[in-house]
Design a protein around this motif. Structure first.
Motif, PDB file in Angstrom:
ATOM      1  N   TYR A 129       9.002   0.820   4.563  1.00  7.94           N
ATOM      2  CA  TYR A 129       8.542   0.893   5.954  1.00  7.94           C
ATOM      3  C   TYR A 129       9.594   0.432   6.958  1.00  7.94           C
ATOM      4  CZ  TYR A 129       3.967   1.488   3.753  1.00  7.94           C
ATOM      5  OH  TYR A 129       2.920   1.926   2.987  1.00  7.94           O
ATOM      6  N   GLY A 130      10.610  -0.284   6.483  1.00  2.40           N
ATOM      7  CA  GLY A 130      11.646  -0.768   7.383  1.00  2.40           C
ATOM      8  C   GLY A 130      12.963  -0.042   7.162  1.00  2.40           C
ATOM      9  N   GLU A 131      13.936  -0.420   7.950  1.00  2.00           N
ATOM     10  CA  GLU A 131      15.270   0.161   7.798  1.00  2.00           C
ATOM     11  C   GLU A 131      15.982  -0.648   6.714  1.00  2.00           C
ATOM     12  OE1 GLU A 131      19.165   0.955   8.069  1.00  2.00           O
ATOM     13  OE2 GLU A 131      18.764  -0.670   9.509  1.00  2.00           O
ATOM     14  N   ARG A 132      16.429   0.049   5.662  1.00  2.00           N
ATOM     15  CA  ARG A 132      16.884  -0.605   4.426  1.00  2.00           C
ATOM     16  C   ARG A 132      17.876  -1.757   4.663  1.00  2.00           C
ATOM     17  NH1 ARG A 132      16.896   0.084  -1.478  1.00  2.00           N
ATOM     18  NH2 ARG A 132      18.190  -1.663  -2.059  1.00  2.00           N
ATOM     19  N   SER A 139       7.931  -5.640  17.181  1.00  2.00           N
ATOM     20  CA  SER A 139       7.063  -4.476  17.003  1.00  2.00           C
ATOM     21  C   SER A 139       6.111  -4.706  15.828  1.00  2.00           C
ATOM     22  CB  SER A 139       7.920  -3.237  16.728  1.00  2.00           C
ATOM     23  OG  SER A 139       8.505  -3.343  15.447  1.00  2.00           O
ATOM     24  N   ARG A 140       5.132  -3.834  15.731  1.00  2.00           N
ATOM     25  CA  ARG A 140       4.198  -3.943  14.600  1.00  2.00           C
ATOM     26  C   ARG A 140       4.934  -3.791  13.277  1.00  2.00           C
ATOM     27  NH1 ARG A 140      -0.879  -3.819  14.464  1.00  2.00           N
ATOM     28  NH2 ARG A 140      -1.210  -2.294  12.808  1.00  2.00           N
ATOM     29  N   THR A 141       5.887  -2.850  13.259  1.00  2.00           N
ATOM     30  CA  THR A 141       6.648  -2.649  12.020  1.00  2.00           C
ATOM     31  C   THR A 141       7.405  -3.928  11.651  1.00  2.00           C
ATOM     32  OG1 THR A 141       6.993  -0.417  12.853  1.00  2.00           O
ATOM     33  CG2 THR A 141       8.192  -1.017  10.856  1.00  2.00           C
ATOM     34  N   THR A 142       8.029  -4.542  12.652  1.00  2.00           N
ATOM     35  CA  THR A 142       8.771  -5.782  12.392  1.00  2.00           C
ATOM     36  C   THR A 142       7.843  -6.848  11.819  1.00  2.00           C
ATOM     37  OG1 THR A 142      10.270  -5.258  14.190  1.00  2.00           O
ATOM     38  CG2 THR A 142      10.223  -7.556  13.483  1.00  2.00           C
ATOM     39  N   GLN A 143       6.679  -6.989  12.427  1.00  2.03           N
ATOM     40  CA  GLN A 143       5.718  -7.986  11.936  1.00  2.03           C
ATOM     41  C   GLN A 143       5.296  -7.682  10.499  1.00  2.03           C
ATOM     42  OE1 GLN A 143       2.418  -8.504  14.702  1.00  2.03           O
ATOM     43  NE2 GLN A 143       3.833  -8.271  16.405  1.00  2.03           N
ATOM     44  N   GLU A 202      -3.147   1.525   9.197  1.00  2.00           N
ATOM     45  CA  GLU A 202      -2.544   2.860   9.350  1.00  2.00           C
ATOM     46  C   GLU A 202      -1.550   3.213   8.238  1.00  2.00           C
ATOM     47  OE1 GLU A 202      -1.846   0.089  11.020  1.00  2.00           O
ATOM     48  OE2 GLU A 202      -0.154   0.294  12.396  1.00  2.00           O
ATOM     49  N   TYR A 203      -1.402   2.334   7.257  1.00  2.00           N
ATOM     50  CA  TYR A 203      -0.496   2.611   6.130  1.00  2.00           C
ATOM     51  C   TYR A 203      -1.324   2.817   4.853  1.00  2.00           C
ATOM     52  CZ  TYR A 203       3.207   0.750   9.167  1.00  2.00           C
ATOM     53  OH  TYR A 203       4.083   0.530  10.201  1.00  2.00           O
ATOM     54  N   PRO A 204      -1.721   4.091   4.584  1.00  2.00           N
ATOM     55  CA  PRO A 204      -2.666   4.343   3.476  1.00  2.00           C
ATOM     56  C   PRO A 204      -2.194   3.823   2.122  1.00  2.00           C
ATOM     57  CG  PRO A 204      -2.176   6.375   4.683  1.00  2.00           C
ATOM     58  CD  PRO A 204      -1.307   5.317   5.269  1.00  2.00           C
ATOM     59  N   GLU A 205      -0.903   3.969   1.834  1.00  2.00           N
ATOM     60  CA  GLU A 205      -0.420   3.549   0.516  1.00  2.00           C
ATOM     61  C   GLU A 205      -0.506   2.024   0.378  1.00  2.00           C
ATOM     62  OE1 GLU A 205       3.468   3.892  -2.321  1.00  2.00           O
ATOM     63  OE2 GLU A 205       3.527   5.048  -0.451  1.00  2.00           O
ATOM     64  N   LEU A 206      -0.168   1.346   1.476  1.00  2.00           N
ATOM     65  CA  LEU A 206      -0.263  -0.118   1.481  1.00  2.00           C
ATOM     66  C   LEU A 206      -1.717  -0.559   1.305  1.00  2.00           C
ATOM     67  CD1 LEU A 206       1.235  -2.906   2.078  1.00  2.00           C
ATOM     68  CD2 LEU A 206       0.443  -2.605   4.434  1.00  2.00           C
ATOM     69  N   VAL A 207      -2.612   0.080   2.067  1.00  2.00           N
ATOM     70  CA  VAL A 207      -4.036  -0.271   1.983  1.00  2.00           C
ATOM     71  C   VAL A 207      -4.523  -0.128   0.543  1.00  2.00           C
ATOM     72  CG1 VAL A 207      -6.369   0.428   2.691  1.00  2.00           C
ATOM     73  CG2 VAL A 207      -4.548   0.275   4.399  1.00  2.00           C
ATOM     74  N   ASP A 208      -4.149   0.998  -0.062  1.00  2.00           N
ATOM     75  CA  ASP A 208      -4.578   1.272  -1.423  1.00  2.00           C
ATOM     76  C   ASP A 208      -4.094   0.187  -2.400  1.00  2.00           C
ATOM     77  OD1 ASP A 208      -6.157   3.196  -2.644  1.00  2.00           O
ATOM     78  OD2 ASP A 208      -4.411   4.013  -3.715  1.00  2.00           O
ATOM     79  N   LEU A 260      -3.665  -8.055   5.131  1.00  2.00           N
ATOM     80  CA  LEU A 260      -2.716  -6.952   5.375  1.00  2.00           C
ATOM     81  C   LEU A 260      -3.463  -5.632   5.598  1.00  2.00           C
ATOM     82  CD1 LEU A 260       0.150  -7.899   2.888  1.00  2.00           C
ATOM     83  CD2 LEU A 260       0.411  -7.609   5.362  1.00  2.00           C
ATOM     84  N   ILE A 261      -4.567  -5.447   4.896  1.00  2.00           N
ATOM     85  CA  ILE A 261      -5.379  -4.232   5.087  1.00  2.00           C
ATOM     86  C   ILE A 261      -5.923  -4.199   6.518  1.00  2.00           C
ATOM     87  CG2 ILE A 261      -7.535  -3.065   4.436  1.00  2.00           C
ATOM     88  CD1 ILE A 261      -7.135  -4.239   1.584  1.00  2.00           C
ATOM     89  N   VAL A 262      -6.464  -5.343   6.945  1.00  2.00           N
ATOM     90  CA  VAL A 262      -7.096  -5.417   8.267  1.00  2.00           C
ATOM     91  C   VAL A 262      -6.054  -5.272   9.381  1.00  2.00           C
ATOM     92  CG1 VAL A 262      -8.448  -6.920   9.795  1.00  2.00           C
ATOM     93  CG2 VAL A 262      -8.944  -6.875   7.349  1.00  2.00           C
TER      94      VAL A 262
END
Ligand code: FE2
Ligand code: FE2
Length: 193
Positions: free
Chosen positions: A161-164, A101-105, A47-53, A41-43
């Motif tokens: 990150y998604g629509e609730r 989209s990337r968000t969907t994935q 572009e999602y710093p909180e997720l990466v962390d 998921l990091i790789v």
């Protein structure tokens, strides 16, 4: 509990108890795969710093679990052995259509990861309640708590990150699909079998 729609047949815990070496080997690889998923998921979504962390922390924690399971194996005179296919996870991964989209994935991957954590948590709870080996029962109780937190975290990220409304709808569909898969499971000497 955890939103799951079909509980595991408690008799699965007896199968697990009689085949504890195989269960521990399979379980060790579940932890390794959880760590690999966090790194992946990091790789894939840098572009999602909180997720990466959070995924950095998670990959470490899951490898910590891997080490703990490995130690339980060695303590009982067993060695790790080879990994096997996890048909349950393979089926879950096939649920959402590819592309989008990337968000969907990202949302799809977060939901699947959350569901695997939830089911693992449910299986660990059964082991913690049913195993006669008190040390292992305690061990599974502690892991159950960790995996419940991971389940919550993945779901939280999906909703962030998604629509609730759409995320919740997809989550419900995935839960229904998982319950269908579970109807045929609960008889095998693996964590998700
Ligand atoms: Fe874990
Ligand atoms: Fe986990």
């Amino acid at each position: 509990m955890l939103g799951l729609k079909l509980p595991t047949d408690p008799r699965w815990a007896n199968i697990a108890e009689k085949n504890i070496e195989e269960i521990l080997i399979d379980h060790a690889y579940c932890e390794q795969k959880a760590a690999s998923t966090a790194i992946s998921l990091i790789v894939s979504f840098p572009e999602y710093p909180e997720l990466v962390d959070e995924m950095i922390a998670l990959s470490r924690e899951e490898m910590g679990h891997f080490k703990m399971v490995h130690e339980q194996l060695l303590k009982r005179g067993h060695v790790l052995g080879r990994d096997r296919k996890d048909e349950y996870v393979i089926k879950l991964i096939g649920f959402f259509p590819k592309g989008g989209s990337r968000t969907t994935q990202l949302i799809h991957r977060l939901l699947i990861a959350g569901l695997i954590e939830a089911r693992s948590c449910e299986r660990f709870r059964l082991l913690s309640e049913e195993l006669k080996d008190k040390e292992l029962a305690e061990f599974y109780h502690r892991l159950m708590v960790s995996e419940a937190n991971h389940y919550t975290m993945f779901l939280k990220f999906a909703r962030k990150y998604g629509e609730r409304e759409e995320v919740d709808k997809k989550w419900e569909q995935l839960l229904d699909f998982e319950a269908e898969i579970m109807k045929g499971l609960g008889k095998d000497k693996t964590i998700h079998g």
